[in-house]
Write a protein that holds these residues in place. Structure first.
Motif, short mmCIF file in Angstrom:
data_model
loop_
_atom_site.label_atom_id
_atom_site.label_comp_id
_atom_site.label_asym_id
_atom_site.label_seq_id
_atom_site.Cartn_x
_atom_site.Cartn_y
_atom_site.Cartn_z
N ILE A 4 0.87 -1.16 0.00
CA ILE A 4 0.00 0.00 0.00
C ILE A 4 0.92 1.22 0.00
N CYS A 5 0.71 2.11 -0.97
CA CYS A 5 1.50 3.35 -1.05
C CYS A 5 0.58 4.54 -1.27
N THR A 6 0.93 5.63 -0.60
CA THR A 6 0.23 6.90 -0.79
C THR A 6 1.28 7.99 -0.85
N ASP A 7 0.91 9.13 -1.41
CA ASP A 7 1.82 10.27 -1.38
C ASP A 7 1.02 11.56 -1.38
N ILE A 8 1.68 12.63 -0.97
CA ILE A 8 1.05 13.94 -0.90
C ILE A 8 2.14 15.00 -1.02
N VAL A 9 1.80 16.12 -1.65
CA VAL A 9 2.73 17.25 -1.75
C VAL A 9 2.36 18.25 -0.66
N ILE A 10 3.37 18.68 0.07
CA ILE A 10 3.20 19.58 1.20
C ILE A 10 3.90 20.90 0.89
N GLU A 11 3.20 21.99 1.09
CA GLU A 11 3.75 23.33 0.83
C GLU A 11 4.57 23.78 2.03
N ALA A 12 5.66 23.07 2.29
CA ALA A 12 6.58 23.39 3.38
C ALA A 12 7.93 22.77 3.06
N PRO A 13 9.01 23.37 3.53
CA PRO A 13 10.35 22.83 3.27
C PRO A 13 10.55 21.45 3.91
N ILE A 14 11.42 20.68 3.31
CA ILE A 14 11.65 19.30 3.73
C ILE A 14 12.07 19.19 5.20
N ASN A 15 12.88 20.13 5.68
CA ASN A 15 13.33 20.05 7.07
C ASN A 15 12.16 20.23 8.04
N GLU A 16 11.18 21.06 7.69
CA GLU A 16 10.03 21.26 8.56
C GLU A 16 9.12 20.03 8.57
N THR A 126 -6.65 0.61 6.00
CA THR A 126 -5.25 0.99 6.18
C THR A 126 -4.87 2.10 5.21
N ARG A 127 -5.26 1.95 3.94
CA ARG A 127 -4.99 3.01 2.96
C ARG A 127 -5.64 4.32 3.40
N ALA A 128 -6.87 4.26 3.88
CA ALA A 128 -7.56 5.45 4.36
C ALA A 128 -6.81 6.08 5.54
N GLY A 129 -6.25 5.25 6.41
CA GLY A 129 -5.45 5.75 7.53
C GLY A 129 -4.21 6.47 7.05
N PHE A 130 -3.51 5.90 6.07
CA PHE A 130 -2.34 6.56 5.49
C PHE A 130 -2.75 7.94 4.95
N GLU A 131 -3.84 7.97 4.19
CA GLU A 131 -4.28 9.21 3.56
C GLU A 131 -4.70 10.26 4.60
N LYS A 132 -5.35 9.83 5.67
CA LYS A 132 -5.72 10.77 6.73
C LYS A 132 -4.47 11.32 7.41
N MET A 133 -3.49 10.45 7.66
CA MET A 133 -2.25 10.91 8.26
C MET A 133 -1.54 11.90 7.34
N ASN A 134 -1.45 11.56 6.06
CA ASN A 134 -0.79 12.44 5.09
C ASN A 134 -1.45 13.82 5.08
N SER A 135 -2.79 13.85 5.03
CA SER A 135 -3.51 15.12 5.00
C SER A 135 -3.30 15.92 6.28
N SER A 136 -3.29 15.24 7.41
CA SER A 136 -3.07 15.92 8.69
C SER A 136 -1.67 16.50 8.77
N LEU A 137 -0.68 15.74 8.31
CA LEU A 137 0.70 16.23 8.28
C LEU A 137 0.79 17.45 7.38
N LYS A 138 0.20 17.37 6.21
CA LYS A 138 0.18 18.50 5.27
C LYS A 138 -0.46 19.73 5.92
N ASN A 139 -1.63 19.55 6.49
CA ASN A 139 -2.34 20.68 7.11
C ASN A 139 -1.54 21.32 8.23
N GLU A 140 -0.96 20.51 9.09
CA GLU A 140 -0.20 21.04 10.22
C GLU A 140 1.05 21.77 9.74
#
Length: 156
Positions: A4-16, A126-140
């Protein structure tokens, strides 16, 4: 082998993004999927992890960190009950993109005697959990980045 793989683009620098992703102490404040991690981000370290796929009671695991490359990737490998029954290698990879953006790739490879059955039952959750985590990380991270914080850490 199942994956299972997911990805997301985050508008923040890699170190953050890395700082938030590896701040295990504060996972419960922002992460709806991995609601607890205890342990050190060190090769060979054993973690205490609570996974909470949507629509489940969650599960506790004790994976071992198998790779740590700061600002790039960390992985762990764990199993359910006994090795060979249902094993998973979980990876978080970051890719630096132009204009201060970061791609998070979250994958897990599953193997073992019960992998097909368990994934049939829990794969989409599980895929939905990955996606929720990705979105939460992006938002934060994006919220923090817009406020001009130098580190992407959750509010207390």
């Amino acid at each position: 082998m199942h994956k299972i793989c997911t990805d997301i683009v985050i508008e923040a620098p890699i170190n953050e993004v890395w700082d938030l992703l590896t701040d295990f102490h504060n996972f419960e404040t922002w992460n709806p999927f991995i609601t607890k991690i205890k342990g050190k981000l060190e090769l060979g370290s054993k973690l205490e992890v609570h996974l909470h796929p949507p629509g489940t009671k969650g599960i506790d695991m004790s994976p071992v960190i198998t790779k740590v490359e700061p600002f790039n990737e960390f992985r762990w490998i764990g199993n359910l009950w006994v090795k060979g029954i249902f094993d998973g290698e979980h990876a978080f990879r970051l890719e630096e993109l132009e204009n201060g953006r970061t791609r998070l790739i979250q994958c897990e490879r599953f193997k073992g005697i019960l992998a097909p059955l368990i994934l049939y039952v829990l794969g989409e959750k599980t895929r939905a959990g990955f996606e929720k985590m990705n979105s939460s990380l992006k938002n934060e991270c994006e919220k923090r980045n817009k406020k001009g914080f130098t580190q992407c850490v959750p509010s207390a």
